[in-house]
Enzyme design. Sequence first.
Site, mmCIF file in Angstrom:
data_model
loop_
_atom_site.group_PDB
_atom_site.id
_atom_site.type_symbol
_atom_site.label_atom_id
_atom_site.label_comp_id
_atom_site.label_asym_id
_atom_site.label_seq_id
_atom_site.Cartn_x
_atom_site.Cartn_y
_atom_site.Cartn_z
ATOM 1 N N ASP A 68 0.877 -1.147 0.000
ATOM 2 C CA ASP A 68 0.000 0.000 0.000
ATOM 3 C C ASP A 68 0.933 1.221 0.000
ATOM 4 O O ASP A 68 2.120 1.108 0.323
ATOM 5 C CB ASP A 68 -0.940 -0.010 1.227
ATOM 6 C CG ASP A 68 -2.155 0.893 0.980
ATOM 7 O OD1 ASP A 68 -3.177 0.684 1.636
ATOM 8 O OD2 ASP A 68 -2.076 1.773 0.092
HETATM 9 C C1 GLC Z 1 -4.272 4.361 -0.254
HETATM 10 C C2 GLC Z 1 -5.196 3.172 -0.054
HETATM 11 C C3 GLC Z 1 -5.139 2.189 -1.169
HETATM 12 C C4 GLC Z 1 -4.932 2.940 -2.476
HETATM 13 C C5 GLC Z 1 -3.529 3.508 -2.432
HETATM 14 C C6 GLC Z 1 -3.230 4.385 -3.658
HETATM 15 O O1 GLC Z 1 -3.654 4.700 0.939
HETATM 16 O O2 GLC Z 1 -5.069 2.466 1.182
HETATM 17 O O3 GLC Z 1 -6.376 1.453 -1.169
HETATM 18 O O4 GLC Z 1 -5.069 2.051 -3.581
HETATM 19 O O5 GLC Z 1 -3.272 4.239 -1.247
HETATM 20 O O6 GLC Z 1 -4.047 5.517 -3.639
#
Ligand code: GLC
Length: 658
Positions: free
Chosen positions: A219
């Site tokens: 993430d």
């Molecule tokens: C965010 C979310 C994730 C998302 C990523 C990119 O923090 O937790 O679901 O796809 O970052 O935006």
Amino acid sequence: MKFDVKKLTLDEKLHLLTGADLWRTYGANGKIPQVFLSDGPNGLRMHAEDGSTKKATAMPTISVVANTWNPALSYLDGATIAEDCIEHGADVLLAPGVNIKRTPLNGRNFEYFSEDPFLAGTMAKAYIDGVQSKHVGTSLKHFCVNNREYDRFYQTSELDERALREIYCRPFEIAVKAQPWTVMCSYNPVNGVYASENKYLLKEILRDEFGFEGLIVSDWEAVHQSYKAVKATLDLRMPYSEKAYPELKAAYEKGLLTEEEIDYCVQNVLNLVEKKVQADQKKKETLTKEERHANAVEIAKEGIVLLKNEGVLPLKKGKVAVIGEFSESPTLGGGGSAYVQTDFKQKFLSDLIAEREGYSVQHEYCLGGREHGTALKKGYAIAYEADTVVISVGTCKEVECEGYDRTTIRLTPIMENFILETAKINPNVVVCLHAGSAVDMSAWVDEVKAVVSVGYAGEGTNEALSAILVGEVSPSGKLTETFPLSLDDTYTGEETGNGLVEWYSDGIFVGYRYYDKAQADVQFPFGHGLSYANFVYSDLKIKQCGESEFEVSYQIENTSEVDAKEVSQVYVKQVFPMVVRPEKELKGFSKDLIKAGEKKTVTVKLDFRSFAYYNTAYRRWHAENGPYEIYVGASSRDLRLCGKVTLSLDDATQQSKW
Ligand code: GLC
């Protein structure tokens, strides 16, 4: 063109293990094509060069797609979003999320499928198949045990092995059979080790046991120490971090990281690049913007859930008052990385109803953030004159949002009071609820004649809702999360964890599994949803077609004059378990169109895993011999048929490979 890790320098390899910027992989100065990853589960959320968000089709949120209980629509949802990805050049869609809805407070429940792992996994697999059928990749997320937003970056989710396997990993195990191009790890530690560095989760469970063959991406900002992530087989750290390369280089030079460990992850990045290159030769747009919108409407129609109806829906011809700003501008989706910017302008719900023959409609938008005396007074006035009142209430993307949780599951006092006051002046009140997760409606539900859970149903909300309210289509959605009587009735209540650790002391007893064990009343149970038709279940037959394989067949008759779809559910209960087990667990379901007067035979298959639990002594899924009860129901608390089967497996068969 095959990209071979052996042809790269060490520096190129180390750079490949981290993004080049917010959304793309490293390009080695043009030597390697860059892969563009972009959100999100409810439609494409993509930043343009100038930092604005590109316009795309705002599909119903995942929670509404789940409420359809229709894998074919989940597939269609994914395939439709993929069209926007192709149009705007996204190679990988950062979706779907399958985290279990353990508490209705979770700010991101609108992005997730269910409190039940079998339903969540089944619907997510279909979604992945849909997206990837268009040669766009996916990212099954967030692996794992990320079930609230409170302190999500640092707070450990601590839980026992059976809960990990049977509840929180299970949706991933089912969905990963679609071989998503990527899986995204979660931010939180699991049992004290960050998911991004947790080799037990990422390699032993996800790769070795579940058979995941793709790339594991972090993430965004979830990696704390790059070399530990690589050692855990997390292949790609996102987004770009200036610390990553020097840290990896130093770890390699100190011998903390081997070339073999580096090459393993680099090859997975190159394999992703290869998928992108192959896909670029095949992908093409096939749907117009209008066709994508039409798909959003169709999915919303089947994802809207009729919770209560005491003879007022479909709306009778005559005077209808439509009140509440959500009837003008319904919440399309929750806030954060999943929020989609659409340029589609929905017609007001009042106008859409007025377009149908025989309705005289007045509307007032009060009740939202703009409540004020005069609007409320006008609202009461039109309610007083009307034959039926439709009140649109709910939450908004500032209330249900990534990054924080709700602090209450009730509506605002203004909304609750308006419902109660209106119910005093008009006996026929229909409440349309626009929320991304369960709402405590105990203060007003008994005073109104009908409640429709619209959910965050995207840009087609009002078209879908009006078709249901006037009876052009029968509602067929069913709840995928329990609506409790109050937050106090949930297991977790206002619990958030102490900022360091949250102990999942409910174990496997999550959602209906908990309410069954506690023998607790609920407002509306898991699997509940009404129809304009009436369905009679009969003739249950269970045929054994293997050592632990069974075919469960039953008849459903539509005794009404309305064609409609019905979601029938199959639950399994072990009668004399040697371990604690839920009273019953969903192990199959079917959604079927049953025309007026028609009687249809429905068949659902059960297999070894329909009976097994995760045995921590054998460290495998294990099905005990003995009797099991098979229930067929219209919801988890509306069980219509019951049958019995007996497992008598030899020792070897009692344990699956895993
Ligand atoms: C965010 C979310 C994730 C998302 C990523 C990119 O923090 O937790 O679901 O796809 O970052 O935006």
